[in-house]
Design a protein around this motif. Structure first.
Motif, PDB file in Angstrom:
ATOM      1  N   GLU A 156      39.357  49.282  38.078  1.00 11.32           N
ATOM      2  CA  GLU A 156      39.977  48.042  37.617  1.00 11.32           C
ATOM      3  C   GLU A 156      41.473  47.921  37.884  1.00 11.32           C
ATOM      4  O   GLU A 156      42.088  46.953  37.440  1.00 11.32           O
ATOM      5  N   PHE A 157      42.068  48.876  38.626  1.00 15.03           N
ATOM      6  CA  PHE A 157      43.519  48.758  38.795  1.00 15.03           C
ATOM      7  C   PHE A 157      43.980  49.200  40.181  1.00 15.03           C
ATOM      8  O   PHE A 157      44.993  49.888  40.327  1.00 15.03           O
ATOM      9  N   LEU A 158      43.268  48.783  41.197  1.00 20.36           N
ATOM     10  CA  LEU A 158      43.731  48.992  42.563  1.00 20.36           C
ATOM     11  C   LEU A 158      44.252  47.670  43.102  1.00 20.36           C
ATOM     12  O   LEU A 158      43.567  46.646  43.048  1.00 20.36           O
ATOM     13  N   TYR A 159      45.490  47.676  43.623  1.00 19.69           N
ATOM     14  CA  TYR A 159      46.057  46.459  44.187  1.00 19.69           C
ATOM     15  C   TYR A 159      45.256  45.998  45.406  1.00 19.69           C
ATOM     16  O   TYR A 159      45.110  44.800  45.649  1.00 19.69           O
ATOM     17  N   LEU A 167      42.518  36.653  30.804  1.00 22.60           N
ATOM     18  CA  LEU A 167      41.565  37.614  30.235  1.00 22.60           C
ATOM     19  C   LEU A 167      40.574  38.103  31.286  1.00 22.60           C
ATOM     20  O   LEU A 167      39.505  38.604  30.961  1.00 22.60           O
ATOM     21  N   GLU A 168      40.934  37.996  32.566  1.00 26.63           N
ATOM     22  CA  GLU A 168      40.006  38.364  33.628  1.00 26.63           C
ATOM     23  C   GLU A 168      39.703  39.862  33.658  1.00 26.63           C
ATOM     24  O   GLU A 168      40.474  40.683  33.178  1.00 26.63           O
ATOM     25  N   ARG A 169      38.571  40.180  34.220  1.00 28.62           N
ATOM     26  CA  ARG A 169      38.207  41.551  34.561  1.00 28.62           C
ATOM     27  C   ARG A 169      37.636  41.530  35.972  1.00 28.62           C
ATOM     28  O   ARG A 169      36.956  40.574  36.327  1.00 28.62           O
ATOM     29  N   PRO A 170      37.858  42.551  36.810  1.00 29.52           N
ATOM     30  CA  PRO A 170      38.688  43.728  36.558  1.00 29.52           C
ATOM     31  C   PRO A 170      40.121  43.353  36.171  1.00 29.52           C
ATOM     32  O   PRO A 170      40.620  42.300  36.572  1.00 29.52           O
ATOM     33  N   PHE A 171      40.740  44.235  35.438  1.00 32.96           N
ATOM     34  CA  PHE A 171      42.007  43.908  34.792  1.00 32.96           C
ATOM     35  C   PHE A 171      43.076  43.508  35.799  1.00 32.96           C
ATOM     36  O   PHE A 171      43.939  42.670  35.494  1.00 32.96           O
ATOM     37  N   ILE A 172      43.058  44.083  36.996  1.00 34.43           N
ATOM     38  CA  ILE A 172      44.121  43.829  37.964  1.00 34.43           C
ATOM     39  C   ILE A 172      44.246  42.339  38.272  1.00 34.43           C
ATOM     40  O   ILE A 172      45.314  41.853  38.661  1.00 34.43           O
ATOM     41  N   LYS A 173      43.180  41.561  38.057  1.00 33.83           N
ATOM     42  CA  LYS A 173      43.230  40.127  38.335  1.00 33.83           C
ATOM     43  C   LYS A 173      44.190  39.392  37.410  1.00 33.83           C
ATOM     44  O   LYS A 173      44.621  38.278  37.724  1.00 33.83           O
ATOM     45  N   ARG A 174      44.543  40.000  36.279  1.00 33.80           N
ATOM     46  CA  ARG A 174      45.453  39.331  35.345  1.00 33.80           C
ATOM     47  C   ARG A 174      46.874  39.233  35.898  1.00 33.80           C
ATOM     48  O   ARG A 174      47.707  38.518  35.351  1.00 33.80           O
TER      49      ARG A 174
END
Length: 568
Positions: A336-339, A376-383
């Motif tokens: 959830e946290f890869l650019y 509130l998107e997921r994966p989180f990186i979309k926020r």
């Protein structure tokens, strides 16, 4: 030396109200240190020095005395220059420990069974730069690259003096030489003045009618060829990102990641590597950043299925409790946290802490601004994707109502730029309201992290040694681990340092035994029925003759505590 009845000084509270300069941080930490009970050992450790000569200080706490090895909790913050509120959180946790240990209640006793390292500011030069003149760097304000390596880039400087803002309790806003931003009219520009809130300069959308602007740092272009204007993010004094400078997955040739000349090339990251590598007892490492409102854990480069099953199960349990305590999602970096999908971040501290040291580790991105704007998107990186006009307007109103209008509404002053021509100069002090919360919300950000701190202490291995005389010739020793984590901490710890045995030193021999499990659940994909009984070994008994026992027996848990028991 004060005795147990000596009143302790009152706890300092500046860290609850305001962001701390380097000097203020040192004074606040020294004041917190003075509030610890006299029977604690609290040492100020200078782990190294920055390029500008500032001490990189950690506060190492041994509640049972310096000679007592115990499981160790490490917390640090502010390795990225403008991410200031993490320092406040670490100082608050340092102060909370002093308060808990001073209480002396039975409930507070568990906090004596852990040693601690508090490192409030990993990047003192970068943070001080943000405080003094508004230059926000990724980490350290330095760059050793040659001009041909840098190419065209912005050399930031104050071109137009700014008016003081005495209504804000920030020293930066009283300095007329603080560095801001410039805008230049351009029909093809990507920024515009909002038609609903003209003081708001926001990203352009397809419904906007202009005027439109390019936005750049205040300053001049170095290595300018007269044609190509560098993008705003290509600025001076940003060679290395400390959170790409650690040994695990380090890469030298990835553009944009600023990993440094070699792993540990920077004095700050090297100091952390060297000091922590001498502490095999570290069971958990929390690395505080801003912003987002999320906990991010290893691995960065592979799914959880690649982890040892026990470690993955423990991470799953930690994820759930961290989210329950704070409302922040807890996610794996890989999922959830890869650019860039499938492209891991190289050389991060949290990956190195787990894979290199075997400590469970997280990055906590404090300050849940995206959720406050409706992200509130997921994966989180979309926020972190570009904000909509509606979200920019929510930010404008939030700044107006909760931040004293600090971000927007600064006057735009005309300036004839020697390279760009006619521009306007103003400022957007995003460190105070976007990158960090408003000062009025510092305590709100801190509060759940104190609950997290207490939780992290409670998950530590808790080994014990007791004895019972069975006969005139024999004593039964019971070795137990009442803690959540196993006495070996993690399977990855055994990979990093090699498996080690529990050693029982008697008068005639030293005996070696396998480590003890904790009560952490092992997720096998099946329900855990009571009828299955206890499958983990959390204690065992050993009979020793009184001749073997002699006057005392010494038991060493290599990843944690050493216990000495006198003959009953």
């Amino acid at each position: 030396m004060p005795n147990a009845n000596t009143p302790r000084p009152p706890a300092p509270t500046a860290h609850l109200r305001e962001f701390l300069s380097y000097e203020a941080m040192r004074l606040e930490c020294d004041a917190v240190k003075a509030t610890f009970p006299s029977w604690c050992t609290v040492e100020t450790k200078v782990l190294g020095h920055s390029e500008e000569g500032r001490e990189l200080v950690a506060f190492h706490v041994w509640p049972r005395g310096k000679g007592k090895a115990q499981p160790t909790l490490w917390v640090d913050a502010n390795m990225h220059a403008g991410e200031l509120v993490g320092t406040n959180v670490v100082v608050a946790q340092f102060s909370e420990l002093a308060r808990l240990l001073t209480q002396g209640t039975p409930a507070a006793q568990e906090f004596r069974d852990v040693n601690y390292v508090f490192l409030p500011r990993v990047c003192p030069d970068g943070a001080e730069c943000a405080f003094s003149n508004g230059l926000v760097n990724r980490s350290n304000p330095r760059d050793a690259r040659a001009a041909d390596e840098l190419g065209p880039h912005w050399k930031r400087a104050c071109l137009v003096e700014k008016r003081a803002r005495p209504e804000h309790r920030l020293a930066l806003l009283q300095s007329p030489r603080r560095v801001g931003v410039m805008r230049r009219r351009n029909a093809a520009g990507v920024w515009t003045m909002d038609d609903e809130h003209p003081a708001l300069l926001r990203r352009r959308t397809w419904n906007d009618k202009g005027p439109f602007f390019d936005v750049f740092p205040e300053g001049r272009i170095e290595n300018f060829d007269g044609v190509n204007v560098p993008p705003a993010h290509r600025v001076d004094r940003n060679e290395t990102d400390l959170n790409r400078n650690f040994p695990y997955l380090w890469e030298s040739d990835r553009p944009g990641h600023r990993s440094g000349r070699f792993p540990g090339s920077e004095p700050e990251s090297r100091a952390l590597i060297e000091y922590s590598s001498r502490l095999p007892q570290i069971y958990f490492w929390m690395n505080y950043h801003t912003f987002g409102g999320v906990y991010i854990r290893p691995p960065e480069d592979k799914p959880d299925s690649s982890l040892p099953r026990l470690d993955a199960s423990i991470y799953e349990a930690l994820d759930a409790e961290l989210e329950r305590l704070t409302g922040y999602p807890a996610v794996s970096g890989y999922s959830e946290f890869l650019y860039e999908p499938g492209v891991p971040l190289p050389g991060t501290l949290s990956d190195w802490a787990y894979f290199g040291l075997g400590a469970y580790s997280y990055v906590c991105e404090l300050w849940d601004l995206p959720a406050r704007l409706g992200r509130l998107e997921r994966p989180f990186i979309k926020r972190y994707a570009p904000w909509s006009t509606e979200q920019w307007r929510k930010l404008f109103l939030f700044d107006k109502n909760s931040n004293g209008g600090l971000l927007f509404g600064h006057p735009w002053l005309p300036y004839e730029h020697p390279q760009l021509g006619a521009v306007e100069v103003s400022e957007l002090p995003a460190v105070f309201g976007i990158q960090n919360p408003p000062q009025s919300l510092i305590e709100d950000v801190i509060a759940p992290q104190l609950e997290v701190f207490r939780f992290l202490v409670r998950i530590a291995p808790r080994t014990s040694l007791t004895a019972r005389v069975r006969s005139e010739q024999t004593t039964t020793l019971t070795l137990a681990n009442e803690g959540f984590l196993p006495s070996f901490i993690s399977k990855q710890k055994n990979k990093a340092f090699g498996p080690q045995s529990i050693l029982v030193h008697g008068a005639k021999a030293t005996l070696a035994f396998d480590d003890l499990d904790g009560y952490a659940p092992l997720n096998t994909g099946w329900l855990d029925f009571a009828a299955n009984g206890s499958g983990m070994r959390t204690s065992f008994q050993l009979d020793m003759s009184h001749a073997d026992f002699a006057q005392e027996v010494r038991v060493v848990f290599p990843r944690g505590a050493t216990h000495v028991l006198s003959r009953p």
